[in-house]
Design a protein around this motif. Structure first.
Motif, PDB file in Angstrom:
ATOM      1  N   ASN A  56      21.597  42.060  36.147  1.00  0.00           N
ATOM      2  CA  ASN A  56      22.127  41.059  35.169  1.00  0.00           C
ATOM      3  C   ASN A  56      23.736  41.575  34.937  1.00  0.00           C
ATOM      4  O   ASN A  56      24.170  42.551  35.188  1.00  0.00           O
ATOM      5  N   MET A  57      24.356  40.493  34.360  1.00  0.00           N
ATOM      6  CA  MET A  57      25.854  40.406  34.005  1.00  0.00           C
ATOM      7  C   MET A  57      25.632  40.460  32.483  1.00  0.00           C
ATOM      8  O   MET A  57      24.982  39.295  32.020  1.00  0.00           O
ATOM      9  N   ASP A  58      26.386  41.263  31.863  1.00  0.00           N
ATOM     10  CA  ASP A  58      26.113  41.269  30.369  1.00  0.00           C
ATOM     11  C   ASP A  58      27.697  40.792  29.836  1.00  0.00           C
ATOM     12  O   ASP A  58      28.739  41.334  30.375  1.00  0.00           O
ATOM     13  N   ILE A  59      27.504  39.629  29.093  1.00  0.00           N
ATOM     14  CA  ILE A  59      28.678  39.122  28.593  1.00  0.00           C
ATOM     15  C   ILE A  59      28.914  39.396  27.409  1.00  0.00           C
ATOM     16  O   ILE A  59      28.075  38.777  26.593  1.00  0.00           O
ATOM     17  N   VAL A  60      30.040  40.230  26.806  1.00  0.00           N
ATOM     18  CA  VAL A  60      29.891  40.621  25.467  1.00  0.00           C
ATOM     19  C   VAL A  60      31.122  40.308  24.796  1.00  0.00           C
ATOM     20  O   VAL A  60      32.136  40.509  25.320  1.00  0.00           O
ATOM     21  N   SER A  61      30.941  39.497  23.573  1.00  0.00           N
ATOM     22  CA  SER A  61      31.925  38.839  22.868  1.00  0.00           C
ATOM     23  C   SER A  61      31.792  39.793  21.513  1.00  0.00           C
ATOM     24  O   SER A  61      30.746  39.705  20.948  1.00  0.00           O
ATOM     25  N   ASP A  68      25.792  32.352  41.862  1.00  0.00           N
ATOM     26  CA  ASP A  68      26.984  32.053  41.222  1.00  0.00           C
ATOM     27  C   ASP A  68      28.035  33.190  41.450  1.00  0.00           C
ATOM     28  O   ASP A  68      27.958  34.213  42.117  1.00  0.00           O
ATOM     29  N   PRO A  69      29.342  33.104  40.775  1.00  0.00           N
ATOM     30  CA  PRO A  69      30.409  34.138  41.062  1.00  0.00           C
ATOM     31  C   PRO A  69      30.021  35.423  40.772  1.00  0.00           C
ATOM     32  O   PRO A  69      30.616  36.371  41.164  1.00  0.00           O
ATOM     33  N   PHE A  70      28.941  35.663  39.677  1.00  0.00           N
ATOM     34  CA  PHE A  70      28.660  36.948  39.297  1.00  0.00           C
ATOM     35  C   PHE A  70      27.900  37.940  40.356  1.00  0.00           C
ATOM     36  O   PHE A  70      28.269  39.118  40.575  1.00  0.00           O
TER      37      PHE A  70
END
Length: 308
Positions: free
Chosen positions: A11-16, A64-66
């Motif tokens: 996975n890619m984790d996108i953290v805000s 996708d780009p990830f």
């Protein structure tokens, strides 16, 4: 060196980071946004590789780009990636919002992970020669996990299983598992028994072992971890005292480090101590894979703690 095979999620984790969580319909600013390669399977592969294991990853990313970033994150850690497959659609990703108190909201999209089939894995494995153990979790389809367990166990390969996210284990699956590594919550879901300390962990482990699993490890956070095998041998390993920053990948780090130590011939109690040290170091840094320590760092920490 004995080979480890990880079949699992990428996975890619996108953290805000935000001051406070938004109300319904509200738009708020983020103070920072970070991208961390993650997924339980990938995290465990990185942990095993950094701990000295010879590791191959079988999983799936999207278009996708990830995708390239996720594959390179594995490759750059010395993990064989030729069996990371491309699937139509997106890679798996998690959208994580963290407030100033450290609480989080997580939205998980399985993406390509949900498309990894038993046929994909069978074609990637070929045969099980020279494989010491396969590492499995619960972020790919259950049917795929079950097929891998059946094939590996039937070929004399150790099945190391971390059933997270937690779900019950069917009766016929317990004998396929060589080593079950779980936390208190997972132990309760599987055994139906509340687990909070080594004593209650022993009760849950005994229940699981009676179903046919050979080894059970239950991690207990600041209370350490408990081990018991089918022969009745047991051990309790205390936790190392550190100041936690982010516990995201602690369980995955323990799992990967223990498996690598086991594959490299460490006795159980030393392997458990090695894994506990790795997990302790992981919680002192932010991020998932970015927090996972290497073998030299783990060994230096153990020396400083007079445990090596």
């Amino acid at each position: 060196m004995k080979k480890l095979l990880v079949v699992g999620s990428i996975n890619m984790d996108i953290v805000s980071n935000v001051q406070n969580f938004p109300l319904p319909g509200e738009t708020i600013p983020s103070t920072a946004t970070s991208f961390f390669p993650g997924g339980k399977g990938a995290n465990q592969a990185v942990a095993a590789a950094r701990a000295g294991g010879s590791c191959t990853m079988i999983g799936a990313v999207g278009e996708d780009p990830f995708a390239e970033t996720l594959i390179h994150a594995l490759y750059n850690n010395g993990i064989a990636t030729e069996h990371v497959l491309r699937k139509k659609g997106t890679s798996g990703f998690a959208i994580i919002t963290v407030n100033e108190e450290g609480e989080n909201h997580i939205i998980l999209s399985e993406g390509a992970n949900g498309q990894l089939t038993s046929d994909d894995v069978a074609a990637s494995v070929g045969n099980w020669s020279n494989v010491y153990a396969v590492l499995l979790q619960n972020e790919i389809p259950w049917e795929t996990n079950l097929s891998v367990m059946t094939s590996a166990s039937g070929s004399g390969v150790h099945v190391f299983y971390n059933p997270a996210p937690a779900r019950p284990i069917p009766e016929h699956v317990f004998p396929l598992i060589h080593t079950l590594i779980i936390n208190e919550t997972e132990a309760a879901v599987i055994s139906g028994l509340a687990v909070s300390d080594p004593s209650t962990a022993a009760e849950a482990a005994t229940w699981i072992l009676a179903k046919g699993t050979k080894n059970v490890i239950i991690t207990l956070g600041e209370k350490g971890c408990f081990y018991q095998n089918a022969q009745g041998e047991s051990a309790t390993i205390p936790a190392f005292r550190v100041k936690p920053v982010d516990t995201t990948a602690a369980g995955d780090t323990f799992f990967g480090a223990y498996t690598a130590a086991s594959a490299n011939g460490l006795p159980v109690e030393k392997a458990l101590t090695f894994a506990a040290a790795a997990a302790a170091l992981a919680v002192t840094k932010a991020g998932a894979q970015s927090s996972i320590p290497g073998k030299a760092e783990i060994e230096a920490f153990l020396l400083s703690e007079k445990k090596y």
